[in-house]
Design a protein around this motif. Structure first.
Motif, PDB file in Angstrom:
ATOM      1  N   ALA A  94      79.638 110.150  43.443  1.00 41.99           N
ATOM      2  CA  ALA A  94      78.304 109.624  43.125  1.00 41.99           C
ATOM      3  C   ALA A  94      77.599 109.218  44.411  1.00 41.99           C
ATOM      4  N   MET A  95      76.262 109.082  44.300  1.00 43.91           N
ATOM      5  CA  MET A  95      75.441 108.512  45.385  1.00 43.91           C
ATOM      6  C   MET A  95      75.608 109.284  46.690  1.00 43.91           C
ATOM      7  N   VAL A  96      75.894 110.581  46.570  1.00 41.31           N
ATOM      8  CA  VAL A  96      76.263 111.318  47.791  1.00 41.31           C
ATOM      9  C   VAL A  96      75.065 111.482  48.732  1.00 41.31           C
ATOM     10  N   THR A 155      69.038 112.420  45.531  1.00 40.42           N
ATOM     11  CA  THR A 155      69.682 113.544  44.821  1.00 40.42           C
ATOM     12  C   THR A 155      71.099 113.181  44.375  1.00 40.42           C
ATOM     13  N   ASN A 156      71.434 113.565  43.113  1.00 33.02           N
ATOM     14  CA  ASN A 156      72.803 113.453  42.626  1.00 33.02           C
ATOM     15  C   ASN A 156      73.379 112.043  42.769  1.00 33.02           C
ATOM     16  N   GLU A 157      72.667 111.066  42.229  1.00 26.28           N
ATOM     17  CA  GLU A 157      73.241 109.703  42.256  1.00 26.28           C
ATOM     18  C   GLU A 157      74.448 109.644  41.341  1.00 26.28           C
ATOM     19  N   GLU A 158      74.389 110.326  40.191  1.00 20.77           N
ATOM     20  CA  GLU A 158      75.422 110.129  39.177  1.00 20.77           C
ATOM     21  C   GLU A 158      76.797 110.650  39.598  1.00 20.77           C
ATOM     22  N   GLY A 159      76.842 111.692  40.383  1.00 17.24           N
ATOM     23  CA  GLY A 159      78.159 112.231  40.747  1.00 17.24           C
ATOM     24  C   GLY A 159      78.872 112.851  39.555  1.00 17.24           C
ATOM     25  N   SER A 160      78.100 113.163  38.495  1.00 22.06           N
ATOM     26  CA  SER A 160      78.735 113.754  37.304  1.00 22.06           C
ATOM     27  C   SER A 160      78.976 115.246  37.520  1.00 22.06           C
ATOM     28  N   ARG A 161      77.929 115.970  37.927  1.00 21.87           N
ATOM     29  CA  ARG A 161      78.104 117.415  38.179  1.00 21.87           C
ATOM     30  C   ARG A 161      78.779 117.661  39.537  1.00 21.87           C
ATOM     31  N   VAL A 217      68.762  88.923  39.245  1.00 20.90           N
ATOM     32  CA  VAL A 217      68.587  88.935  40.709  1.00 20.90           C
ATOM     33  C   VAL A 217      69.922  89.370  41.282  1.00 20.90           C
ATOM     34  N   VAL A 218      69.989  90.616  41.738  1.00 23.04           N
ATOM     35  CA  VAL A 218      71.294  91.197  42.093  1.00 23.04           C
ATOM     36  C   VAL A 218      71.688  90.787  43.514  1.00 23.04           C
ATOM     37  N   THR A 219      72.780  90.042  43.611  1.00 24.17           N
ATOM     38  CA  THR A 219      73.224  89.550  44.928  1.00 24.17           C
ATOM     39  C   THR A 219      74.301  90.442  45.532  1.00 24.17           C
ATOM     40  N   ASP A 220      75.095  91.083  44.641  1.00 20.12           N
ATOM     41  CA  ASP A 220      76.234  91.879  45.125  1.00 20.12           C
ATOM     42  C   ASP A 220      76.428  93.094  44.223  1.00 20.12           C
ATOM     43  N   ALA A 221      77.255  94.033  44.689  1.00 23.72           N
ATOM     44  CA  ALA A 221      77.689  95.155  43.829  1.00 23.72           C
ATOM     45  C   ALA A 221      79.187  95.348  44.057  1.00 23.72           C
ATOM     46  N   GLN A 222      79.915  95.641  42.972  1.00 21.41           N
ATOM     47  CA  GLN A 222      81.361  95.766  43.131  1.00 21.41           C
ATOM     48  C   GLN A 222      81.725  97.065  43.844  1.00 21.41           C
ATOM     49  N   GLY A 223      82.906  97.057  44.451  1.00 22.30           N
ATOM     50  CA  GLY A 223      83.388  98.255  45.158  1.00 22.30           C
ATOM     51  C   GLY A 223      83.980  99.253  44.177  1.00 22.30           C
ATOM     52  N   GLN A 224      84.174 100.489  44.613  1.00 16.43           N
ATOM     53  CA  GLN A 224      84.700 101.528  43.738  1.00 16.43           C
ATOM     54  C   GLN A 224      85.738 102.365  44.481  1.00 16.43           C
ATOM     55  N   ARG A 225      86.694 102.886  43.699  1.00 15.99           N
ATOM     56  CA  ARG A 225      87.602 103.919  44.205  1.00 15.99           C
ATOM     57  C   ARG A 225      87.686 105.003  43.133  1.00 15.99           C
TER      58      ARG A 225
END
Ligand code: HGY
Ligand code: MN
Ligand code: MN
Length: 426
Positions: free
Chosen positions: A142-144, A132-138, A214-222
């Motif tokens: 995000a990804m809550v 649910t609510n991956e986008e975090g738009s509404r 082939v996804v090895t990593d994902a960047q961090g977010q603030r």
């Protein structure tokens, strides 16, 4: 023969997957060919209902947890083994595309459909999840809901996330009938491994003519929310040097955000995506401005440096103009490294099919980022046309859609059969 080779006879049906994507895209479709299915709206409910109907038609059992996460389950030979899960999200951006999130959910459904076609029973159960609510738009952040599942957030925090009208996720889950009974965390729902297929949402794969990332990593977010307070005043009689113009402050912060992004290349991403000006009247000096900042970087130390630079810049700007400021970091997660055995299962699937591929760091956040905190996790990227996403023109080629699902099928079977293959020394 290793686990992945056992899977080489299983094939997905790309046309069927493409048709399901197009059928789902009719729900919330926009004039420019995209979708607007904001989290927990009636359109999100319609998409969820359609997905559940399709899963039930495949003989899946359905579980829904208190955050509205959906799990469609296909039993395996050994019900005591934790399920191998794949999935993504059905909610979209306001001007979203037909593939962001949906592709991962429906590629998962295609795995179930293909296993049923082959009448093949995996050792471990297989599940397809909708977060649910991956986008975090509404409802920011995000990804809550995958975050609650991974115990990064507690349930009360998740249910209390509110939209600009003050409606909470808990209220909206009740309203659309997706406030499920199950505990929304890993303790109540073991997961053996998680895979997520997703469009890249950037230009690299298409530029390099590669079919799979082939996804090895994902960047961090603030993520930040900043409210600037000045003095509303008449645009005519108020001399320039006596103004406390909140929009002037906001515009300088927008410029500072961009400068910080550019100063931390390569890789830094810095965006002001939302701004509300009050009273937003052409002959009133704005007294209040709300704006958001989205920072990203694959190196946590540089992400922290960007944070420091933003705080210093905002302080200097607001003191210079004489503005009040409420500055809040509302979300942070450190860069993610995906688990080697899952990355290898994706790589094996790619090589088994002879797809062109390259390793990648995900620029976007995904539910897989939070699942990686509680279970071995891997991701599969496919290209998207011109690398465009979070845009109604978002598009992909059928052959990419098929290839990503094919790799997902084989990686899922390899993981689901891992125990039996290990025992037989395969
Ligand atoms: O913002 C992101 O990276 C994702 O689209 N939620
Ligand atoms: Mn997405
Ligand atoms: Mn997205």
């Amino acid at each position: 023969m290793n686990a992945i080779n056992q899977t080489q006879n299983h094939k997905v049906n790309g046309e069927r997957l493409w048709q399901s994507l197009m059928d789902m895209a009719k729900i919330g479709e926009t004039e420019k060919g995209g979708v607007c299915r904001l989290a927990l709206t009636d359109l999100d409910k319609q998409g969820r209902d359609l997905f559940i109907d399709w899963c039930k038609a495949e003989g899946c059992s359905i579980r829904i947890d208190k955050m509205g996460n959906i799990f469609a389950r296909r039993e395996g030979r050994n019900p005591d083994l934790p399920p191998i899960v794949t999935g993504s999200h059905l909610d979209s951006q306001p001007t979203g595309g037909r593939f962001d999130g949906v592709y991962g959910v429906l590629a998962g459904l295609e795995v179930i459909r293909s296993l049923n076609d082959a009448d093949y029973v995996t050792e471990a159960p297989v599940e397809v999840s909708v977060w649910t609510n991956e986008e975090g738009s509404r409802f920011p952040p995000a990804m809550v809901s995958s975050g609650v599942f991974a115990k990064v957030f507690d349930l009360d925090y998740g249910l209390s996330r509110a939209d600009v009208d003050g409606k909470t996720m808990g209220e909206e889950l009740e309203r659309i009938g997706y406030a499920g009974p199950d505990e929304p965390n890993i303790d109540g729902h073991a997961v053996g491994a998680y895979f997520e297929a997703h469009i890249e949402q950037g230009p690299i794969l298409e530029d390099e003519d590669k079919t799979i990332g082939v996804v090895t990593d994902a960047q961090g977010q603030r993520w930040y929310e900043i409210t600037l307070t000045g003095v509303e005043a008449h645009a005519g009689p108020t001399p320039m040097h006596l103004r406390k113009d909140a929009l002037l402050g906001a515009s300088r912060i927008v410029d500072a955000v961009n400068r910080i992004g550019m100063a931390n290349q390569p890789y830094a991403c810095a965006t002001v995506g939302m701004m509300q000006v009050h009273p937003n009247s052409r002959n009133v000096i704005p007294g209040k401005v709300f704006l958001t900042v989205d920072f990203r970087h694959p190196d946590d130390d540089i992400l922290a440096k960007m944070d420091k630079e933003l705080r210093e810049a905002a302080k200097e700007i607001t003191e210079d103009i004489g503005l009040g400021m409420d500055f809040e970091q509302i979300w942070y997660y450190a860069p993610i490294k995906f688990e080697e055995s899952c990355v290898q299962a994706v790589r094996d699937g790619v090589e088994l099919n002879g797809y062109s591929h390259r390793d990648m760091v995900s620029g976007a956040g995904h539910d897989a980022c939070y699942l990686s905190k509680v279970t071995p996790t891997g991701m599969i990227f496919i290209p998207c046309i011109d690398g465009i996403s979070h845009n109604e023109v978002e598009d992909a080629k059928p052959e990419w859609v098929t290839a990503g699902a094919q790799v997902l099928l084989q990686a899922m079977i390899a993981k689901a059969d891992e125990t039996v293959l290990e025992n037989t020394g395969a």
